[in-house]
Design a protein around this motif. Structure first.
Motif, PDB file in Angstrom:
ATOM      1  N   VAL A 359       0.851  -1.190   0.000  1.00  0.00           N
ATOM      2  CA  VAL A 359       0.000   0.000   0.000  1.00  0.00           C
ATOM      3  C   VAL A 359       0.888   1.241   0.000  1.00  0.00           C
ATOM      4  O   VAL A 359       0.692   2.179  -0.777  1.00  0.00           O
ATOM      5  CB  VAL A 359      -0.940   0.015   1.221  1.00  0.00           C
ATOM      6  CG1 VAL A 359      -1.621   1.380   1.358  1.00  0.00           C
ATOM      7  CG2 VAL A 359      -2.003  -1.068   1.096  1.00  0.00           C
ATOM      8  N   VAL A 360       1.889   1.237   0.896  1.00  0.00           N
ATOM      9  CA  VAL A 360       2.812   2.375   0.998  1.00  0.00           C
ATOM     10  C   VAL A 360       3.644   2.499  -0.278  1.00  0.00           C
ATOM     11  O   VAL A 360       3.875   3.607  -0.772  1.00  0.00           O
ATOM     12  CB  VAL A 360       3.725   2.218   2.228  1.00  0.00           C
ATOM     13  CG1 VAL A 360       4.706   3.390   2.319  1.00  0.00           C
ATOM     14  CG2 VAL A 360       2.897   2.139   3.507  1.00  0.00           C
ATOM     15  N   THR A 361       4.079   1.374  -0.835  1.00  0.00           N
ATOM     16  CA  THR A 361       4.868   1.405  -2.070  1.00  0.00           C
ATOM     17  C   THR A 361       4.080   2.045  -3.205  1.00  0.00           C
ATOM     18  O   THR A 361       4.603   2.870  -3.955  1.00  0.00           O
ATOM     19  CB  THR A 361       5.284  -0.025  -2.488  1.00  0.00           C
ATOM     20  OG1 THR A 361       6.022  -0.628  -1.435  1.00  0.00           O
ATOM     21  CG2 THR A 361       6.143   0.004  -3.745  1.00  0.00           C
ATOM     22  N   GLY A 362       2.816   1.656  -3.329  1.00  0.00           N
ATOM     23  CA  GLY A 362       1.981   2.230  -4.371  1.00  0.00           C
ATOM     24  C   GLY A 362       1.828   3.731  -4.204  1.00  0.00           C
ATOM     25  O   GLY A 362       2.027   4.506  -5.149  1.00  0.00           O
ATOM     26  N   LEU A 363       1.516   4.169  -2.976  1.00  0.00           N
ATOM     27  CA  LEU A 363       1.333   5.595  -2.724  1.00  0.00           C
ATOM     28  C   LEU A 363       2.645   6.365  -2.874  1.00  0.00           C
ATOM     29  O   LEU A 363       2.643   7.528  -3.284  1.00  0.00           O
ATOM     30  CB  LEU A 363       0.759   5.807  -1.319  1.00  0.00           C
ATOM     31  CG  LEU A 363      -0.725   5.455  -1.155  1.00  0.00           C
ATOM     32  CD1 LEU A 363      -1.134   5.505   0.303  1.00  0.00           C
ATOM     33  CD2 LEU A 363      -1.599   6.403  -1.984  1.00  0.00           C
ATOM     34  N   TRP A 364       3.764   5.735  -2.517  1.00  0.00           N
ATOM     35  CA  TRP A 364       5.068   6.403  -2.672  1.00  0.00           C
ATOM     36  C   TRP A 364       5.313   6.746  -4.131  1.00  0.00           C
ATOM     37  O   TRP A 364       5.866   7.803  -4.442  1.00  0.00           O
ATOM     38  CB  TRP A 364       6.177   5.498  -2.150  1.00  0.00           C
ATOM     39  CG  TRP A 364       7.548   6.118  -2.275  1.00  0.00           C
ATOM     40  CD1 TRP A 364       8.174   6.909  -1.356  1.00  0.00           C
ATOM     41  CD2 TRP A 364       8.457   5.996  -3.370  1.00  0.00           C
ATOM     42  NE1 TRP A 364       9.408   7.297  -1.819  1.00  0.00           N
ATOM     43  CE2 TRP A 364       9.609   6.747  -3.060  1.00  0.00           C
ATOM     44  CE3 TRP A 364       8.412   5.323  -4.594  1.00  0.00           C
ATOM     45  CZ2 TRP A 364      10.703   6.841  -3.918  1.00  0.00           C
ATOM     46  CZ3 TRP A 364       9.499   5.423  -5.446  1.00  0.00           C
ATOM     47  CH2 TRP A 364      10.623   6.168  -5.111  1.00  0.00           C
ATOM     48  N   HIS A 365       4.874   5.881  -5.033  1.00  0.00           N
ATOM     49  CA  HIS A 365       5.127   6.116  -6.457  1.00  0.00           C
ATOM     50  C   HIS A 365       4.257   7.233  -7.028  1.00  0.00           C
ATOM     51  O   HIS A 365       4.601   7.791  -8.074  1.00  0.00           O
ATOM     52  CB  HIS A 365       4.913   4.824  -7.257  1.00  0.00           C
ATOM     53  CG  HIS A 365       6.086   3.901  -7.205  1.00  0.00           C
ATOM     54  ND1 HIS A 365       6.278   2.988  -6.198  1.00  0.00           N
ATOM     55  CD2 HIS A 365       7.158   3.765  -8.036  1.00  0.00           C
ATOM     56  CE1 HIS A 365       7.400   2.322  -6.410  1.00  0.00           C
ATOM     57  NE2 HIS A 365       7.955   2.770  -7.513  1.00  0.00           N
ATOM     58  N   GLY A 366       3.158   7.549  -6.390  1.00  0.00           N
ATOM     59  CA  GLY A 366       2.339   8.633  -6.918  1.00  0.00           C
ATOM     60  C   GLY A 366       1.008   8.764  -6.210  1.00  0.00           C
ATOM     61  O   GLY A 366       0.497   7.798  -5.631  1.00  0.00           O
ATOM     62  N   SER A 367       0.456   9.965  -6.245  1.00  0.00           N
ATOM     63  CA  SER A 367      -0.823  10.241  -5.588  1.00  0.00           C
ATOM     64  C   SER A 367      -1.965   9.949  -6.560  1.00  0.00           C
ATOM     65  O   SER A 367      -2.620  10.847  -7.077  1.00  0.00           O
ATOM     66  CB  SER A 367      -0.870  11.700  -5.127  1.00  0.00           C
ATOM     67  OG  SER A 367      -0.593  12.570  -6.208  1.00  0.00           O
ATOM     68  N   SER A 368      -2.182   8.668  -6.792  1.00  0.00           N
ATOM     69  CA  SER A 368      -3.225   8.234  -7.718  1.00  0.00           C
ATOM     70  C   SER A 368      -3.652   6.818  -7.360  1.00  0.00           C
ATOM     71  O   SER A 368      -2.834   6.000  -6.901  1.00  0.00           O
ATOM     72  CB  SER A 368      -2.701   8.275  -9.159  1.00  0.00           C
ATOM     73  OG  SER A 368      -3.602   7.655 -10.046  1.00  0.00           O
ATOM     74  N   TRP A 369      -4.943   6.524  -7.565  1.00  0.00           N
ATOM     75  CA  TRP A 369      -5.444   5.182  -7.261  1.00  0.00           C
ATOM     76  C   TRP A 369      -4.846   4.125  -8.181  1.00  0.00           C
ATOM     77  O   TRP A 369      -4.824   2.943  -7.841  1.00  0.00           O
ATOM     78  CB  TRP A 369      -6.967   5.154  -7.349  1.00  0.00           C
ATOM     79  CG  TRP A 369      -7.619   5.837  -6.187  1.00  0.00           C
ATOM     80  CD1 TRP A 369      -8.303   7.012  -6.192  1.00  0.00           C
ATOM     81  CD2 TRP A 369      -7.619   5.378  -4.819  1.00  0.00           C
ATOM     82  NE1 TRP A 369      -8.738   7.321  -4.921  1.00  0.00           N
ATOM     83  CE2 TRP A 369      -8.334   6.338  -4.063  1.00  0.00           C
ATOM     84  CE3 TRP A 369      -7.076   4.270  -4.174  1.00  0.00           C
ATOM     85  CZ2 TRP A 369      -8.521   6.206  -2.681  1.00  0.00           C
ATOM     86  CZ3 TRP A 369      -7.265   4.135  -2.803  1.00  0.00           C
ATOM     87  CH2 TRP A 369      -7.974   5.095  -2.079  1.00  0.00           C
ATOM     88  N   LYS A 370      -4.342   4.545  -9.336  1.00  0.00           N
ATOM     89  CA  LYS A 370      -3.732   3.551 -10.233  1.00  0.00           C
ATOM     90  C   LYS A 370      -2.477   2.964  -9.587  1.00  0.00           C
ATOM     91  O   LYS A 370      -2.177   1.776  -9.773  1.00  0.00           O
ATOM     92  CB  LYS A 370      -3.414   4.161 -11.595  1.00  0.00           C
ATOM     93  CG  LYS A 370      -2.263   5.158 -11.614  1.00  0.00           C
ATOM     94  CD  LYS A 370      -1.910   5.562 -13.025  1.00  0.00           C
ATOM     95  CE  LYS A 370      -0.639   6.423 -13.066  1.00  0.00           C
ATOM     96  NZ  LYS A 370      -0.198   6.717 -14.438  1.00  0.00           N
TER      97      LYS A 370
END
Length: 533
Positions: A359-370
């Motif tokens: 979850v954190v990795t995804g959000l770290w890459h960008g502020s988007s639900w994708k």
């Protein structure tokens, strides 16, 4: 100042010359050259970004000193204690105070990161929730400056303060040593995410000039430019054509674009890391390893041990292990065991931290639900592989599959690459809804083979000359990665070749990049993909 420009190389050369001249006077002067060079880098990149970095630097440095003083005072009090109860009281008080200091210190860089990077994302989602509830009230989306490199230097600063808190090393007393680490211009924008102790040990007493460092560094720089300018930027034209107009395409052409994007992002990101690592080697500084030929991986777990290594190591040390050792996870595991569900408890204890990390990795890459969806996709793959690990082993044994054979290894590598490509759809799509549309289009209209005709294939941003050239370049990249799997190619070239032949090879590589690179009238050099994260 983009890393792929001549301006960056000339700037690095100027700093390098001053750096080694300062070293002739005193090695301890070199860190000041690095700091001034980094400030100059921010001057050219935009001075408006510098205060964010300086704030993070000062707060975490002071927090480290306070923690160090707390621990030193506690050690003195423990020596004076006459009973076990007194020692327990001192340790408990120190632990409470140190945790308060840690939380307050981490609050500033984390808040800066969240406010700068996620304010717009949060407001948009709040507005969406309000719309669903029928409320007419909406908040205006605030556009806030996103400082370059904030995701990377924030994580480096957090690792520093956490390592002091966990007593892995003592706080740095010299702010200039810490500043040289956090501000170092080659890694500040795109990583790798270095650790303070390893970086500081290389520069604290100065670095002597070594011509082998220059040769090795320049070789790596040229290889990085080959990946970026010859391969990644050429593939960009094809990938952007398909993904930006995905509604017009179906079937295998999107699959082909997705595979091309997987190669593009690898050549782009690893190319950038090669450039900055090569520049750093010229300074006599080895940065953290960030890539180890990830597309040779046989499982997704192995892939993430080879891709963006410094980030994965950071998540493992500072999120995975703390979550897995948290009172919450231990409590669930204990409660499950108490009720006769020991295996379920152990499975939760190993899988829940993976979920949190991704979850954190995804959000770290960008502020988007994708990016959240991309993270969840990989969490699903890693968790299911852990759940069915024993089952898969039994199936292989029952079917008498030779798991060590070359054929099975190739199958596993191809499978891992294709799973990675599925995740890339989320990563590259303009938004989450677009990724769903892309998946639908892949299976529509008889798999869309009509887009692969001779005339059509050369109309998606690349003509046939560029298609042939990028295929050859990818083969060269593949051969290079295979050789690097077996030996240290640069070290071998330096040891077995004299000065003239060594630089003849370097000049040959430079000419290849100049001749076959993508640039010229009508072409805009694209930024490195991870520069936006």
């Amino acid at each position: 100042m983009s890393y792929q420009t001549i301006g960056f190389l000339l700037f690095s050369l100027a700093v390098l010359i001053v750096y080694y001249i300062a070293g002739l006077i005193s090695g301890k002067l070199q860190k000041y050259v690095l700091i001034l060079g980094s400030v100059a880098f921010y001057y050219f990149a935009g001075l408006k970004y510098l205060p964010f970095l300086v704030a993070t630097l000062i707060i975490t440095f002071m927090g480290g000193l306070i923690l160090d003083k707390l621990y030193s005072n506690a050690d003195k009090k423990l020596e004076a204690c006459k009973s076990l109860d007194e020692k327990k009281a001192v340790r408990k008080k120190t632990k409470t105070k140190s945790r308060i200091v840690l939380n307050l210190t981490m609050l500033v860089p984390v808040l800066l990161l969240v406010v700068c990077k996620y304010t717009g994302f949060i407001i948009k989602n709040v507005n969406s929730i309000l719309s669903l509830t029928g409320s007419s009230k909406h908040f205006d989306v605030i556009k806030i400056l996103l400082p370059i490199g904030i995701s990377f230097y924030t994580f480096m600063a957090l690792s520093y303060i956490l390592d002091i808190f966990w007593k892995r090393y003592k706080a740095e007393k010299n702010i200039f040593n810490y500043a040289a680490y956090l501000m170092f211009f080659p890694h500040v924008v795109q990583g790798p995410i270095d650790r303070f102790d390893k970086f500081n040990n290389q520069i604290k007493n100065g670095v002597k000039f070594n011509p082998d460092n220059i040769s090795s560094g320049v070789m790596l720089i040229v290889w990085g430019f080959f990946k970026k300018i010859v391969i990644a930027d050429r593939l960009t034209m094809f990938v952007d054509t398909i993904f930006d107009g995905y509604t017009n395409y179906h079937g295998f052409i999107i699959v082909l674009a997705t595979m091309a994007y997987s190669i593009q992002i690898y050549a782009d990101f690893s190319g950038c890391i090669d450039i900055v690592s090569g520049v750093s080697e010229c300074f006599g500084i080895k940065l953290a390893e960030n890539f180890n030929h990830p597309y040779f991986s046989r499982t997704m777990l192995e892939f993430w041990r080879r891709w963006h290594i410094s980030l994965q190591e950071w998540f493992k040390d500072y999120i995975y292990f703390p979550v897995s050792m948290s009172s919450f996870v231990k409590g669930v595991k204990k409660n499950a065991k108490k009720h006769g569900h020991k295996k379920a408890g152990e499975l939760f204890a190993s899988c829940f931290p993976i979920f949190v990390v991704w979850v954190v990795t995804g959000l770290w890459h960008g502020s988007s639900w994708k990016f959240v969806a991309w993270g969840m996709f990989h969490a699903f793959l890693l968790i299911t592989s852990k759940i069915f690990e024993d089952t898969n082993a039994k199936i292989n044994e029952k079917l008498k599959i030779k798991t060590e054979s070359w054929g099975f290894a190739f199958f596993r590598m191809a499978r891992t690459f294709m799973l990675c490509c599925v995740g890339r759809v989320f990563f590259r799509a303009p938004r989450l809804s677009a990724s769903i549309g892309i998946f639908k289009n892949i299976v529509n209209q008889g798999f869309g083979m009509k887009y692969l005709g001779t005339e059509q294939l050369a109309s998606y941003g690349l003509n046939w000359n560029n298609i042939y050239l990028v295929i050859i370049a990818i083969i060269v990249l593949l051969i290079g990665d295979i050789l690097q799997e077996r030996m240290n190619v640069r070290e071998k070239l330096i040891k077995e070749n004299g000065f003239l032949l060594r630089w003849a090879l370097i000049l040959t590589g430079i000419f290849i990049v100049i001749i076959f690179g993508v640039y010229g009238p009508g072409y805009n050099a694209s930024n490195f993909i991870y520069q936006d994260f």
